[in-house]
Structures are given as structure tokens and as C-alpha cells.
Design a protein around this motif. Structure first.
Motif, short mmCIF file in Angstrom:
data_model
loop_
_atom_site.label_atom_id
_atom_site.label_comp_id
_atom_site.label_asym_id
_atom_site.label_seq_id
_atom_site.Cartn_x
_atom_site.Cartn_y
_atom_site.Cartn_z
N UNK A 163 38.36 36.08 38.02
CA UNK A 163 37.93 37.48 38.19
C UNK A 163 36.89 37.64 39.30
N UNK A 164 35.88 36.80 39.33
CA UNK A 164 34.80 37.00 40.30
C UNK A 164 35.30 36.83 41.73
N UNK A 165 36.14 35.85 41.94
CA UNK A 165 36.68 35.64 43.29
C UNK A 165 37.50 36.85 43.72
N UNK A 166 38.30 37.38 42.81
CA UNK A 166 39.14 38.54 43.14
C UNK A 166 38.29 39.78 43.37
N UNK A 167 37.21 39.92 42.62
CA UNK A 167 36.35 41.08 42.78
C UNK A 167 35.72 41.10 44.17
N UNK A 168 35.31 39.95 44.67
CA UNK A 168 34.73 39.86 46.00
C UNK A 168 35.75 40.22 47.08
N UNK A 169 37.00 39.88 46.83
CA UNK A 169 38.05 40.08 47.82
C UNK A 169 38.63 41.50 47.77
N UNK A 170 38.31 42.27 46.72
CA UNK A 170 38.98 43.54 46.47
C UNK A 170 38.87 44.54 47.62
N UNK A 171 37.72 44.70 48.31
CA UNK A 171 37.68 45.66 49.42
C UNK A 171 38.70 45.34 50.51
N UNK A 172 38.91 44.05 50.78
CA UNK A 172 39.91 43.66 51.77
C UNK A 172 41.31 44.00 51.26
N UNK A 173 41.54 43.71 49.98
CA UNK A 173 42.83 44.01 49.38
C UNK A 173 43.13 45.51 49.44
N UNK A 174 42.15 46.30 49.12
CA UNK A 174 42.36 47.75 49.12
C UNK A 174 42.75 48.24 50.52
N UNK A 175 42.05 47.77 51.52
CA UNK A 175 42.34 48.17 52.90
C UNK A 175 43.77 47.76 53.26
N UNK A 176 44.12 46.56 52.91
CA UNK A 176 45.45 46.00 53.21
C UNK A 176 46.56 46.80 52.54
N UNK A 177 46.36 47.17 51.28
CA UNK A 177 47.37 47.90 50.51
C UNK A 177 47.49 49.35 50.98
#
Length: 265
Positions: free
Chosen positions: A27-41
Motif C-alpha cells: 500500500x505505501x509504495x503504491x500511495x507514493x506512486x499514485x500522483x504519477x499513476x493518475x496523470x498517466x491514466x
């Protein structure tokens, strides 16, 4: 990034990666990466999900994303379920106790009434866990004589494995679109399916499988219900795959969506 740089529209296919239960792993690793994921999606032409109910979880990550909804199609096998002459319960995929709910399935075997406690046969490849891990779990639960854990099997052996199973069990804690499950349904194997599989609402609407909570008690009760009238579920499972997962239906719907997306609709 390469597609963006060259002005090429791209589609993201996350294979259930944004499922709310799946997001709890690491969870913590994914939470840190989420802003990049959101932009990508949200910059994608679309996010391709298999069923509409997947959009709810993915929208929590990328609220402005656009959706392309289409399951993977399936060609009906030549063989059909033979009524369960093998007399065993079947499971096939990859060994991941947490994701696939294999610990729940083993414990469910211990809760089945004696008349419903058919042998359970599992086959698959190593993943987060190994066949030996599941075998140890069965031994620790006093079910080593009921649960048989094997490795991967070839196509010929798989056909026989499916065709002769009394029932198929899919107890995942989360699941995007399991082709193992769809293949079992296409053979007409009466199936028990976790409510957390994204295909579950479609199966429930068609009454094509017994849908259960992925708990030992829920799985055991579902199996007991299924084994009372297996042929009904067999017929409806085949009809579901033929009408809902046929390639011609899915492809036409997919291409119409692509055209709308490219036209900015």
C-alpha cells in the motif's frame, strides 16, 4: 511516455491493478506512486477495464479517466463437461494464497458436510506462493487426504481435468478477469465464484454460477448449494459464455467505443 512524446493515443489496460483490495498490497509504495499513476491514466485515450463495475475502483485513482469496457472474448471448447465423472472439485491458475483465496478454500473443505466433501484438486504455477505452501496448509488443517496440490498441466491434461470435474471453485479475494474461470464456465462446469471477482455481477444476473462471500463458510455453503443441482448451472454457464463473451459481440462493441473516443465523445 514515448507515445505521449510522439502524439500517439494510448490505452491503459491495468488487469485489475486498481481494484480496491489489490491496492492494499504494498500500500505505501503504491500511495507514493499514485500522483504519477493518475496523470498517466487521465492523459490516456482510455483505461480498458473488463466490466463496468471495475470503473468504480479505478475512478478512485483517476477520477477524470475515460473508460473502454470490454472483456476478453472466448472461443467455445469442442469438449463439454461430462457430468463430473472424476468426482473432484477443481481449481486452476497461479499459486497466490492471499489473492486467490486458496487458504479460504482449504479451510472451506474442512467445513463441508461429509456427503459434499469431494476431493479437491489444484493445479497451477508458482507465483507469490508455491504448490508446497498450499500442501503444507492442507496438512496443517488435517486435510492432506482431501486436497491434492499439483503443478502446471499441459493442454491435453487440462481438457480432461476440466471435463471430468464435479465443480469448479474460484474463491479469490479480488480478481479482474480470470480466463481459467471463463474456461471452466465454457466447458459447462458448475462453478462457485467469489463476489469479489469483477465478473460476479454478470454471472449472478444470468444465474450462471453460485456467487459467495470469500470466507470458508461462504464457500462451503456455496458448494453444498451447487452440488444439489449441478446441471442447471452447467447449462446456464455455457449460455452465458456464448452470449456474453463471444468474440463477435465483444469486438463490435470495442470498436464502436474506440471510434467514439477518437472522435472525442
Amino acid at each position: 511516455w514515448s507515445a505521449r512524446r510522439h502524439g500517439v493515443p494510448y490505452i491503459v489496460m491495468p488487469h485489475g491493478g486498481y481494484n480496491v483490495q489489490a491496492r492494499g498490497r504494498r500500500y505505501r509504495r503504491k500511495l507514493l506512486w499514485r500522483p504519477v499513476e493518475r496523470h498517466y491514466l487521465e492523459r490516456a485515450l482510455a483505461v480498458h477495464v473488463f466490466f463496468e463495475n471495475e470503473t468504480r475502483d479505478a475512478a478512485e485513482v483517476a477520477p477524470k479517466a475515460r473508460w473502454l469496457i470490454a472483456p476478453t472474448g472466448f472461443d467455445m471448447p469442442v469438449d463439454r463437461w461430462d457430468g463430473g465423472t472424476g468426482g473432484y472439485l477443481a481449481w486452476l491458475r497461479r499459486y497466490d494464497n492471499r489473492n486467490k483465496g486458496l487458504d479460504l478454500l482449504v479451510h472451506a473443505m474442512g467445513q463441508l458436510p461429509a456427503q459434499d466433501r469431494l476431493p479437491l484438486r489444484l493445479h497451477g504455477r508458482r507465483s507469490e506462493d508455491s504448490p508446497e505452501d498450499v500442501a503444507k496448509l492442507a496438512h496443517a488443517s488435517g486435510l492432506a487426504d482431501v486436497v491434492t496440490v499439483g503443478g502446471q498441466i499441459g493442454e491435453d491434461e487440462k481438457r480432461d481435468f476440466f471435463r471430468r470435474a464435479a465443480a469448479y471453485v474460484h474463491p479469490s479475494r479480488w480478481e479482474s478477469h480470470s480466463l481459467g474461470l471463463v474456461e471452466a464456465l465454457a466447458y459447462g462446469i458448475p462453478s462457485v465464484v467469489s463476489v469479489f471477482c469483477v465478473i460476479a455481477p454478470e454471472l449472478r444476473a444470468a444465474n450462471a454460477a453460485v456467487i459467495v462471500e470469500p470466507t470458508p463458510d461462504g464457500i462451503a455453503q456455496g458448494l453444498s448449494t451447487l452440488l444439489r443441482r449441478p446441471q442447471e448451472y452447467s447449462d446456464r454457464a455455457i449460455r452465458f459464455v456464448q452470449t456474453s463473451l463471444a468474440w463477435n459481440v465483444i469486438t463490435d462493441h470495442y470498436l464502436r467505443q474506440i471510434e467514439r473516443l477518437r472522435n472525442g465523445k
